[in-house]
Design an enzyme around this catalytic site. Structure first.
Site, PDB file in Angstrom:
ATOM      1  N   HIS A  88      -7.419  -1.354   1.176  1.00 54.85           N
ATOM      2  CA  HIS A  88      -5.668  -1.164   1.002  1.00 54.85           C
ATOM      3  C   HIS A  88      -5.617  -0.035  -0.134  1.00 54.85           C
ATOM      4  CE1 HIS A  88      -1.773  -2.746   1.170  1.00 54.85           C
ATOM      5  NE2 HIS A  88      -1.415  -1.233   0.032  1.00 54.85           N
ATOM      6  N   ASN A 112       4.091  -1.319   8.956  1.00 57.42           N
ATOM      7  CA  ASN A 112       4.889  -0.826   8.210  1.00 57.42           C
ATOM      8  C   ASN A 112       5.964  -0.527   7.913  1.00 57.42           C
ATOM      9  OD1 ASN A 112       2.725  -2.525   7.188  1.00 57.42           O
ATOM     10  ND2 ASN A 112       2.000  -1.262   5.678  1.00 57.42           N
ATOM     11  N   TYR A 164       9.667   1.026   5.668  1.00 48.59           N
ATOM     12  CA  TYR A 164      10.770   0.871   4.269  1.00 48.59           C
ATOM     13  C   TYR A 164      11.520   1.814   4.712  1.00 48.59           C
ATOM     14  CZ  TYR A 164       6.670  -1.008   1.858  1.00 48.59           C
ATOM     15  OH  TYR A 164       5.256  -1.948   1.625  1.00 48.59           O
ATOM     16  N   GLU A 207       4.387  -4.842   6.939  1.00 52.75           N
ATOM     17  CA  GLU A 207       4.842  -4.981   5.286  1.00 52.75           C
ATOM     18  C   GLU A 207       6.295  -4.653   6.027  1.00 52.75           C
ATOM     19  OE1 GLU A 207       3.536  -2.065   2.409  1.00 52.75           O
ATOM     20  OE2 GLU A 207       1.097  -2.994   3.087  1.00 52.75           O
TER      21      GLU A 207
HETATM   22  C1  GBH Z   1       3.401   0.598   1.209  1.00 58.36           C
HETATM   23  O1  GBH Z   1       3.538   1.772   1.264  1.00 58.36           O
HETATM   24  C2  GBH Z   1       2.143  -0.068   0.718  1.00 58.36           C
HETATM   25  O2  GBH Z   1       0.843  -0.607   1.634  1.00 58.36           O
HETATM   26  C3  GBH Z   1       2.033  -1.116  -0.301  1.00 58.36           C
HETATM   27  O3  GBH Z   1       0.705  -1.132  -1.326  1.00 58.36           O
HETATM   28  C4  GBH Z   1       3.069  -0.453  -1.544  1.00 58.36           C
HETATM   29  O4  GBH Z   1       3.651  -1.715  -2.608  1.00 58.36           O
HETATM   30  C5  GBH Z   1       4.620  -0.756  -0.906  1.00 58.36           C
HETATM   31  O5  GBH Z   1       4.634   0.154   0.783  1.00 58.36           O
HETATM   32  C6  GBH Z   1       5.486   0.086  -1.293  1.00 58.36           C
HETATM   33  O6  GBH Z   1       5.683   1.253  -1.358  1.00 58.36           O
HETATM   34  O7  GBH Z   1       8.152  10.121   0.629  1.00 58.36           O
HETATM   35  O8  GBH Z   1       7.457  11.557   2.067  1.00 58.36           O
HETATM   36  O9  GBH Z   1       6.584   9.543   1.355  1.00 58.36           O
HETATM   37  C7  GBH Z   1       4.435   2.779   1.338  1.00 58.36           C
HETATM   38  C8  GBH Z   1       4.236   4.213   1.834  1.00 58.36           C
HETATM   39  C9  GBH Z   1       6.625   4.639   1.670  1.00 58.36           C
HETATM   40  C10 GBH Z   1       4.735   6.009   2.545  1.00 58.36           C
HETATM   41  C11 GBH Z   1       7.549   5.332   2.094  1.00 58.36           C
HETATM   42  C12 GBH Z   1       6.052   6.865   2.439  1.00 58.36           C
HETATM   43  C13 GBH Z   1       8.226   7.853   1.839  1.00 58.36           C
HETATM   44  C14 GBH Z   1       7.938   8.394   2.616  1.00 58.36           C
HETATM   45  N1  GBH Z   1       5.092   4.580   2.316  1.00 58.36           N
HETATM   46  N2  GBH Z   1       7.125   7.064   1.771  1.00 58.36           N
HETATM   47  S1  GBH Z   1       7.628  10.105   1.165  1.00 58.36           S
END
Ligand code: GBH
Length: 498
Positions: A126, A300, A302, A391
């Site tokens: 990770h 994962n 978000y 996640e």
């Molecule tokens: C996860 O990454 C991780 O696995 C974790 O460790 C972390 O704490 C958690 O999420 C919260 O952040 O703005 O174009 O880059 C999530 C990573 C989140 C990457 C959303 C891409 C949006 C696209 N992702 N992000 S951009």
């Protein structure tokens, strides 16, 4: 979009696994104890301006010393399973010599979990590469993939009698493109070609580790976790917007999905990156290794996003609230115009007026239903691979009440809505077998340090005191019953769990 499960009680299938997730660097602390040496994140935290407030991982949640208390918390949350990662820099500090004291920590953690009847779900990587391996070239160096397979074998030999579920990598997109192309994450390099080489070698490392783990324990369950977005064109009738959405989806999703689950890079993406010399990185036979069948695809999720070939608004700036207020980008000013991907030009993200979390990410649960349905149809279904949400969660600021309690209705609503979205996908045929909340507890949020809180459990960093939030008490009931309660239903036994 209305879900058939929008408000009523929603029951999950028998055997659906309820979990929570963390990662080593984000919680362990003890960064110079027990023989551990630097990872790329320890080094990155020392770069002025790289991490908000100059925060680092030296203490974090002090989980290295408090893991027994933390496993007791997991019991209170009624978790079936706990997804954690092991620190390569703790186990193989110099990149080649195994550190028995590091292995012993994970052995004690696994025993504690099994004693609590919680299934250990182990992620090998990770994001915390030993700094010694970065100094030999890091992930853009092909040899790092071989070193990773050695590390996987070390972990298997030490823990394989007790650990049966293995995730090779967490979100190789982030390791490759946030780390080696955008420079927003460790090791902070800014090179499109390095990001692409890193991505390929990460996938090669994954495939090699799957083979090594399977060979040593044919009964084990092995997979990897990818981060996904859902890219929608701002104007679906504009071919330029549709093409931008193709590229955005391509570099976030298909660049990893296709080699791993279909055995080939997508031709359109190879064309897009042809000028970066990527084909020289890919050797004969690599794709067979990378596409070694996996048992589980970890998902994962978000947020999704709306993308266009044109900037939003007459002057081209992003509207207030969408210009990376969370500061995930190294340079927030470029958020509206540049993607962290290796071919970023001409991709503009537009805000859609959806509610956003404390990271500035739009809340879009129906995107998860669409994502899972697509993955099932195009990737996992044909190969018989099952999916787990490894996640999902949200950052919101915590307000600690006078009596010490923490009430976080927004996080509870976020998890509630996304679980309903998962149930919709299952109804539509997606083979989803479990859900891990991100995160068990507040922790080191990478480039944003301790400023963002994702936990079901609040952590007071001054005292290391843990407090289960109202979302955590709610989740404990969901995990115990397998039912997401109807909105407005009395949750009489909240807090009386465990
Ligand atoms: C996860 O990454 C991780 O696995 C974790 O460790 C972390 O704490 C958690 O999420 C919260 O952040 O703005 O174009 O880059 C999530 C990573 C989140 C990457 C959303 C891409 C949006 C696209 N992702 N992000 S951009």
């Amino acid at each position: 979009t209305s879900s058939p499960h929008a408000t009523g009680a929603v029951t999950f299938p028998d055997g659906f696994l309820w979990g929570a997730a963390t990662a080593a660097f984000q919680i362990e602390g003890a960064s110079a104890e027990g023989g551990r040496e630097d990872s790329i994140w320890d080094a990155f935290c020392r770069v002025p301006g790289a991490v908000r407030n100059g925060d680092d991982g030296s203490v974090a949640d002090d989980h290295y010393h408090r893991y027994r208390e933390d496993v007791a918390l997991m019991r209170r949350l009624n978790l079936d399973t706990y997804r954690f990662s092991t620190s390569w820099a703790r186990v193989v500090p110099d990149g080649k010599t195994v550190n028995a004291e590091g292995l012993d920590f994970y052995s004690r953690l696994v025993d504690e979990l099994l004693g609590a009847d919680i299934l250990p779900w182990l992620t090998l990587y990770h994001w915390d590469l030993p700094q010694a391996l970065e100094e030999l070239g890091g992930w853009p160096n092909r040899d790092t993939a071989s070193r990773f397979v050695d590390y996987a074998v070390t972990m298997q030999e030490a823990l394989g009698d007790r650990v049966k579920v293995w995730t090779t990598l967490n979100e190789p997109w982030c390791s490759a493109f946030l780390g080696y192309t955008a420079g927003a994450h460790a090791p902070g390099r800014k090179s499109p070609a390095d990001g692409l080489a890193a991505a390929h070698h990460l996938m090669l490392a994954h495939g090699g580790a799957v083979r090594a783990l399977r060979e040593r324990d044919p009964e084990s369950v092995v997979g990897l976790t990818l981060n996904f977005t859902v890219s929608d064109p701002v104007d679906p009738s504009d071919p330029a917007d549709v093409d931008v959405a193709r590229r955005d989806d391509g570099m976030f999703n298909r660049f990893f999905l296709d080699p791993i689950l279909r055995g080939a890079y997508p031709q359109d993406l190879l064309d897009d990156v042809a000028h970066l010399g990527f084909t020289d990185v890919v050797h004969d036979g690599d794709l067979e290794v990378i596409s070694t069948p996996i048992d589980v695809l970890g998902v994962n999720y978000y947020n999704g996003g709306a993308v266009s070939a044109r900037p939003q608004g007459p002057t081209g700036e992003a509207p207030a609230g969408t210009a990376d207020p969370g500061g995930e980008r190294a340079d927030a000013a470029v958020w509206a115009t540049r993607s962290p991907n290796p071919v970023p030009d001409g991709i503009y993200h537009h805000g859609r007026g959806l509610p956003t979390t404390d990271m500035g990410w739009e809340v879009q649960p129906e995107g998860l239903t669409r994502l899972l349905t697509r993955l099932q149809q195009d990737y996992t279904g044909p190969r018989g691979t099952s999916m787990f949400i490894t996640e999902n969660g949200a950052a919101y600021p915590d307000v600690v009440q006078a009596d010490g309690s923490v009430d976080d209705p927004e996080r509870l609503a976020f998890v509630d809505a996304h679980l309903r979205a998962v149930r919709d996908a299952i109804d539509a045929g997606a083979d989803v077998r479990g859900y891990f909340a991100w995160s068990l507890m507040d922790n080191f949020e990478w480039a944003l340090g301790y400023a963002k809180r994702f936990g079901l459990v609040h952590v007071d960093y001054a005292t290391q005191e843990r407090t289960v939030k109202s979302s955590g008490r709610w989740y404990a009931d969901v995990a115990r019953t397998g039912v997401v309660p109807a909105h407005g239903a009395a949750t009489g036994d909240v807090g009386s769990t465990g």
